[in-house]
Design an enzyme around this catalytic site. Sequence first.
Site, PDB file in Angstrom:
ATOM      1  N   TYR A  45     -34.890 -63.039  46.088  1.00 35.87           N
ATOM      2  CA  TYR A  45     -36.061 -63.338  46.908  1.00 35.87           C
ATOM      3  C   TYR A  45     -35.720 -63.166  48.377  1.00 35.87           C
ATOM      4  O   TYR A  45     -34.565 -63.058  48.762  1.00 35.87           O
ATOM      5  CB  TYR A  45     -36.597 -64.740  46.630  1.00 35.87           C
ATOM      6  CG  TYR A  45     -35.790 -65.877  47.218  1.00 35.87           C
ATOM      7  CD1 TYR A  45     -36.256 -66.568  48.342  1.00 35.87           C
ATOM      8  CD2 TYR A  45     -34.581 -66.274  46.651  1.00 35.87           C
ATOM      9  CE1 TYR A  45     -35.522 -67.622  48.877  1.00 35.87           C
ATOM     10  CE2 TYR A  45     -33.855 -67.322  47.181  1.00 35.87           C
ATOM     11  CZ  TYR A  45     -34.329 -67.985  48.296  1.00 35.87           C
ATOM     12  OH  TYR A  45     -33.604 -69.026  48.827  1.00 35.87           O
ATOM     13  N   LYS A 163     -29.118 -63.576  47.714  1.00 34.55           N
ATOM     14  CA  LYS A 163     -30.272 -64.476  47.840  1.00 34.55           C
ATOM     15  C   LYS A 163     -31.014 -64.472  46.508  1.00 34.55           C
ATOM     16  O   LYS A 163     -32.071 -63.860  46.335  1.00 34.55           O
ATOM     17  CB  LYS A 163     -31.180 -64.049  48.997  1.00 34.55           C
ATOM     18  CG  LYS A 163     -32.095 -65.167  49.492  1.00 34.55           C
ATOM     19  CD  LYS A 163     -32.733 -64.794  50.809  1.00 34.55           C
ATOM     20  CE  LYS A 163     -33.683 -65.887  51.309  1.00 34.55           C
ATOM     21  NZ  LYS A 163     -32.995 -67.139  51.658  1.00 34.55           N
ATOM     22  N   GLU A 195     -22.021 -74.003  53.904  1.00 30.27           N
ATOM     23  CA  GLU A 195     -23.372 -73.997  54.461  1.00 30.27           C
ATOM     24  C   GLU A 195     -24.099 -75.234  53.971  1.00 30.27           C
ATOM     25  O   GLU A 195     -23.522 -76.062  53.271  1.00 30.27           O
ATOM     26  CB  GLU A 195     -24.106 -72.722  54.053  1.00 30.27           C
ATOM     27  CG  GLU A 195     -24.185 -72.515  52.547  1.00 30.27           C
ATOM     28  CD  GLU A 195     -24.693 -71.135  52.162  1.00 30.27           C
ATOM     29  OE1 GLU A 195     -25.139 -70.386  53.049  1.00 30.27           O
ATOM     30  OE2 GLU A 195     -24.640 -70.801  50.961  1.00 30.27           O
TER      31      GLU A 195
END
Length: 299
Positions: A45, A163, A195
Amino acid sequence: MNFPDPVQSPSLPASLCYLNGEFTPLRDARISVLDRGFIFGDGVYEVLPAYGGRVFRFEQHMARLDRSLGELRIPNPLGRDEWLAVAQRLIEDLRTTTSSINQLIYIQVTRGVAVRDHVMPPGLRPTVLVTAGEMKLATPAQRELGVACVSADDFRWEKAHIKSTSLLGAVLARQISADAGAVETVMYRDGFLSEAAASNVWVVKDGVVMGPPKDHLVLEGIRFGLIEDLCRDLGIRFELRRISRAEVLAADELLLSSATKEVLPITTLDDRPVGNGRPGPVYARLYAAYQQAVAAQSV
């Protein structure tokens, strides 16, 4: 037990979506239960922010979409101009049906429909879904006071640079902070910063902006390149390298970045103040420069 038909739920938006070549009301959209995106999360995505009807950093988002699709060996079903035309159509539709000024465009591409088998079937037609929604930015209070975050070990898979629609790890990580009443979960892998659940994390020390290296353990957010550009323009030193947990805890400032957060200060981590517990001067400069970049850039 009887459950309400989710298609008839008033909570589902009536706005248009793009599904496999056609524009249709989102509440009427259908895909096969054998779609590999549903069965395996076999897809990718991309999220495009749009300010005032203009997609921000479109080329960079398309480049990342190409990289993710390439990693999964899914052919890109549309060209750049076609993606942009779809996004603009959905933006225009949303702006006529809501008061939303800024939008988020979600692109999802799966491998397609096939009989269930872990092996990647060749020659499938990818399933393409594009939706639009209101972009909810950080509140004035969050910008003035900063936000609270918690930390956790990074238990996700080792291909975080893709992603992928397989977001269960991110869902579980984000729920850790939600349960604690915090905005994000800052994660470490083997004692080094990776992250956050849905954001990139930046460490500021002695005026230097630092982030993790671009590798398979971190999703390279579009703001990676943007923040590097802003730091260069502002004369702020910028480094990408492995950052230890101890360095994170000793930071003068900690920042989050994402499409909706733009750049946002963390002022509390695990109930401890970051720096002096207030948004810092580097954040203030980067946020102001970010807004200038948004105002200056069109597609």
